[in-house]
Design a protein around this motif. Structure first.
Motif, PDB file in Angstrom:
ATOM      1  N   SER A 209      43.228  44.714  58.537  1.00 43.78           N
ATOM      2  CA  SER A 209      43.761  45.478  57.988  1.00 43.78           C
ATOM      3  C   SER A 209      45.274  46.036  58.760  1.00 43.78           C
ATOM      4  O   SER A 209      45.099  45.633  60.507  1.00 43.78           O
ATOM      5  CB  SER A 209      43.489  46.363  57.161  1.00 43.78           C
ATOM      6  OG  SER A 209      43.697  47.574  58.187  1.00 43.78           O
TER       7      SER A 209
ATOM      8  N   ASN B 119      50.400  48.089  49.994  1.00 40.72           N
ATOM      9  CA  ASN B 119      49.656  47.957  49.402  1.00 40.72           C
ATOM     10  C   ASN B 119      47.556  48.375  49.793  1.00 40.72           C
ATOM     11  O   ASN B 119      47.335  48.214  50.602  1.00 40.72           O
ATOM     12  CB  ASN B 119      49.651  46.218  49.602  1.00 40.72           C
ATOM     13  CG  ASN B 119      47.797  45.789  48.733  1.00 40.72           C
ATOM     14  OD1 ASN B 119      47.587  45.582  47.487  1.00 40.72           O
ATOM     15  ND2 ASN B 119      46.814  45.558  49.456  1.00 40.72           N
TER      16      ASN B 119
ATOM     17  N   LYS C  66      45.092  48.878  48.909  1.00 41.44           N
ATOM     18  CA  LYS C  66      43.767  48.980  48.350  1.00 41.44           C
ATOM     19  C   LYS C  66      43.408  47.616  48.661  1.00 41.44           C
ATOM     20  O   LYS C  66      44.211  46.663  49.153  1.00 41.44           O
ATOM     21  CB  LYS C  66      44.379  48.141  46.600  1.00 41.44           C
ATOM     22  CG  LYS C  66      42.207  48.743  46.503  1.00 41.44           C
ATOM     23  CD  LYS C  66      42.947  47.382  44.247  1.00 41.44           C
ATOM     24  CE  LYS C  66      41.665  48.016  43.926  1.00 41.44           C
ATOM     25  NZ  LYS C  66      41.913  48.106  42.827  1.00 41.44           N
TER      26      LYS C  66
ATOM     27  N   LEU D 259      41.148  42.228  46.711  1.00 37.30           N
ATOM     28  CA  LEU D 259      41.948  42.210  45.614  1.00 37.30           C
ATOM     29  C   LEU D 259      42.205  42.298  44.830  1.00 37.30           C
ATOM     30  O   LEU D 259      41.316  42.674  43.693  1.00 37.30           O
ATOM     31  CB  LEU D 259      41.171  40.121  46.327  1.00 37.30           C
ATOM     32  CG  LEU D 259      42.593  39.144  45.067  1.00 37.30           C
ATOM     33  CD1 LEU D 259      43.826  39.490  46.473  1.00 37.30           C
ATOM     34  CD2 LEU D 259      42.127  38.080  45.285  1.00 37.30           C
TER      35      LEU D 259
ATOM     36  N   THR E 194      48.127  43.451  44.910  1.00 38.85           N
ATOM     37  CA  THR E 194      47.443  42.564  45.875  1.00 38.85           C
ATOM     38  C   THR E 194      48.297  40.941  45.833  1.00 38.85           C
ATOM     39  O   THR E 194      49.289  40.537  46.611  1.00 38.85           O
ATOM     40  CB  THR E 194      46.317  42.439  46.295  1.00 38.85           C
ATOM     41  OG1 THR E 194      45.945  43.523  46.413  1.00 38.85           O
ATOM     42  CG2 THR E 194      46.868  42.150  47.798  1.00 38.85           C
TER      43      THR E 194
ATOM     44  N   LEU F 269      45.393  42.498  53.823  1.00 39.64           N
ATOM     45  CA  LEU F 269      46.438  41.245  53.450  1.00 39.64           C
ATOM     46  C   LEU F 269      46.334  40.239  54.349  1.00 39.64           C
ATOM     47  O   LEU F 269      45.668  40.489  54.960  1.00 39.64           O
ATOM     48  CB  LEU F 269      47.295  42.026  53.685  1.00 39.64           C
ATOM     49  CG  LEU F 269      48.013  43.087  52.624  1.00 39.64           C
ATOM     50  CD1 LEU F 269      49.589  43.979  53.446  1.00 39.64           C
ATOM     51  CD2 LEU F 269      48.942  42.511  51.342  1.00 39.64           C
TER      52      LEU F 269
END
Length: 366
Positions: free
Chosen positions: A3, A25, A27, A30, A34, A58
Motif C-alpha cells: 500500500s 482511496n 479502501k 478493489l 478504486t 492501488l
C-alpha cells in the motif's frame, strides 16, 4: 502489492510541492471507486494535471504519495493557490475536513457522490463542508441538498471494443447454441441474479439457439443463494445452457461473445456494466436501478422497472425472438457510448471542475 501507507515509499514522479490534486482511496479491497481512480488518473495526468492517488490497494505503477508527504500539505503547490482533495467516500471527506479546518492545511475539498438514496445526517454534514460536489448521475444528484455538477462515469472504449478476432466469437466458448445472453456482477439478491435465472428458465426452452451465462464472484455469505439457483436450474434440466462461469479472467471477452447483455439489478450505485457491454457492440436490457436509465436509449436497448421479473422477461424475449434486433441495438449502443461516454470525456469534465475551483475566490484554510 504494498500500500501507499506510511511504510511505503512515495511513487510519484515529482515532489509533493508540485502536486495539485490528491485522489484518496481509503479502501484496501478493489471497488468501483478504486477502479475509477485507477482509470482516470493516467488520463488526467496526460492532460497536464499533476494529480496523484493516496491510500492502500492501488497498483504499483499508479502515481501516488504516502502519509509521509502530509507535512507538504501545509504549503501551497508551486503553480496553484492550494491543492484539491478529491474525496469519494465519507472517511475521505472527514480526513479532508480535519486537514483543512483543524490542521489548517492548504486544501480545497471536492466530493463525488454516487449514492442514490437520502444521505444520513452525518454524510449531509460532511457534504455541506465541501467546496464543490460532483454527482455521477442526475438521480444521485437529486438526493443532494447542495449545488453540484453532474458528471457521469465513462468507459474505456479501447479496452472495451467490438469483436475483432475469432476468439471473440461465441463459438470459441465451447458452449452450445448460436447466440449468447449473459449478465455480469457478483451473484447476490441485490444484483437480481435470481430474476435473470427465472427469466432464462422460462425462455430458454422456447429459444433453443440461445445459451445464457452469468459471470461474477459469489462471496461466502451468498453461497446459499447461488446453490438455490443452481438447484432451480437443475430441476429445469438447463445445466448445459444456463451456466455459472464464476469470476472469469477477462470479462471483456465475454461481453464481445454476447449477443444480448442483461443488467437485472434491484439496486445499484452507478452501474458501469451496460456501458461496457454497449462499447462491445452488445444490445442491453437493464432495470432502472443506478444510472442505467440515464445511459440506455431506446435504440440501444430496453429499460424495465427494477425487481419486475415479468417485465424483464418480456423485454429479454423480444431480443431472443429477433437476433437481428440485437445486432441493430448493438451497433446503436456502440455509437452512443463512443459519442457520449468515453472515459476521456469524464476526465475532461472533472478537470473543468478542478479549474473552476482553482479559479474561484475560495482559498484553503479560510
Amino acid at each position: 502489492m504494498k500500500s501507499s501507507g506510511s511504510s511505503s515509499p512515495d511513487t510519484v514522479p515529482e515532489p509533493v510541492s508540485n502536486v495539485e490534486v490528491i485522489a484518496p482511496n481509503f479502501k484496501r479491497k478493489l471497488s468501483g471507486v478504486t477502479s475509477t481512480i485507477v482509470q482516470l488518473i493516467p488520463l488526467q495526468r496526460a492532460n497536464g494535471l499533476k494529480i496523484v492517488a493516496m491510500g492502500p490497494g492501488l497498483p504499483g505503477n499508479l502515481p501516488k504519495i504516502g502519509w509521509r508527504s502530509l507535512p507538504g500539505f501545509w504549503f501551497r503547490p508551486k503553480t496553484r493557490p492550494f491543492r484539491i482533495w478529491h474525496a469519494r467516500r465519507n472517511n475521505e471527506m472527514l480526513a479532508g475536513i480535519l486537514m483543512r479546518h483543524v490542521l489548517r492545511m492548504k486544501l480545497s475539498l471536492l466530493f463525488t457522490s454516487a449514492a442514490q438514496r437520502d444521505h444520513k445526517p452525518f454524510t449531509k454534514w460532511l457534504i455541506r463542508r465541501m467546496n464543490a460536489v460532483i454527482a455521477t448521475s442526475a438521480k444521485s444528484g437529486s438526493y443532494l441538498q447542495v449545488p453540484h455538477t453532474v458528471i457521469m462515469h465513462g468507459v474505456d472504449t479501447e479496452t472495451f471494443h467490438p469483436p475483432a478476432t475469432p476468439e471473440d466469437a461465441f463459438t470459441a466458448s465451447g458452449l452450445p447454441g448460436k447466440y449468447l445472453v449473459g449478465c455480469s456482477g457478483r451473484i447476490r439478491h441485490s444484483k437480481g441474479t435470481d430474476l435473470f435465472v427465472d427469466a432464462m428458465i422460462n425462455l430458454l426452452p422456447r429459444y433453443p439457439e440461445w445459451t445464457a451465462v452469468m459471470t461474477g464472484r459469489t462471496t461466502a455469505e451468498h453461497k446459499g443463494f447461488e446453490q438455490a439457483l443452481r438447484d432451480r436450474i437443475a430441476r429445469a434440466g438447463l445445466q448445459d445452457r444456463l451456466v455459472f462461469l464464476g469470476e472469469v479472467p477477462d470479462v471483456k471477452l465475454w461481453y464481445r461473445r454476447m449477443t444480448l447483455y442483461v443488467a437485472p439489478s434491484r439496486n445499484e450505485g452507478f452501474g458501469l456494466t451496460p456501458l461496457e457491454a454497449m462499447a462491445s457492440q452488445t444490445a442491453v436490457v437493464t432495470s432502472d436501478a443506478g444510472a442505467y436509465a440515464e445511459m440506455v436509449e431506446r435504440a440501444t436497448g430496453t429499460v424495465v422497472p427494477a425487481g419486475d421479473r415479468p417485465a424483464l422477461e418480456e423485454a429479454i424475449e423480444r431480443y431472443l425472438a429477433d437476433p437481428a434486433k440485437c445486432e441493430e441495438a448493438g451497433k446503436a449502443g456502440l455509437e452512443h457510448v463512443r459519442e457520449h461516454f468515453p472515459l476521456q470525456n469524464e476526465a475532461a469534465k472533472i478537470l473543468t471542475v478542478y479549474e473552476r475551483l482553482f479559479a474561484s475566490s475560495i482559498r484553503a484554510g479560510t
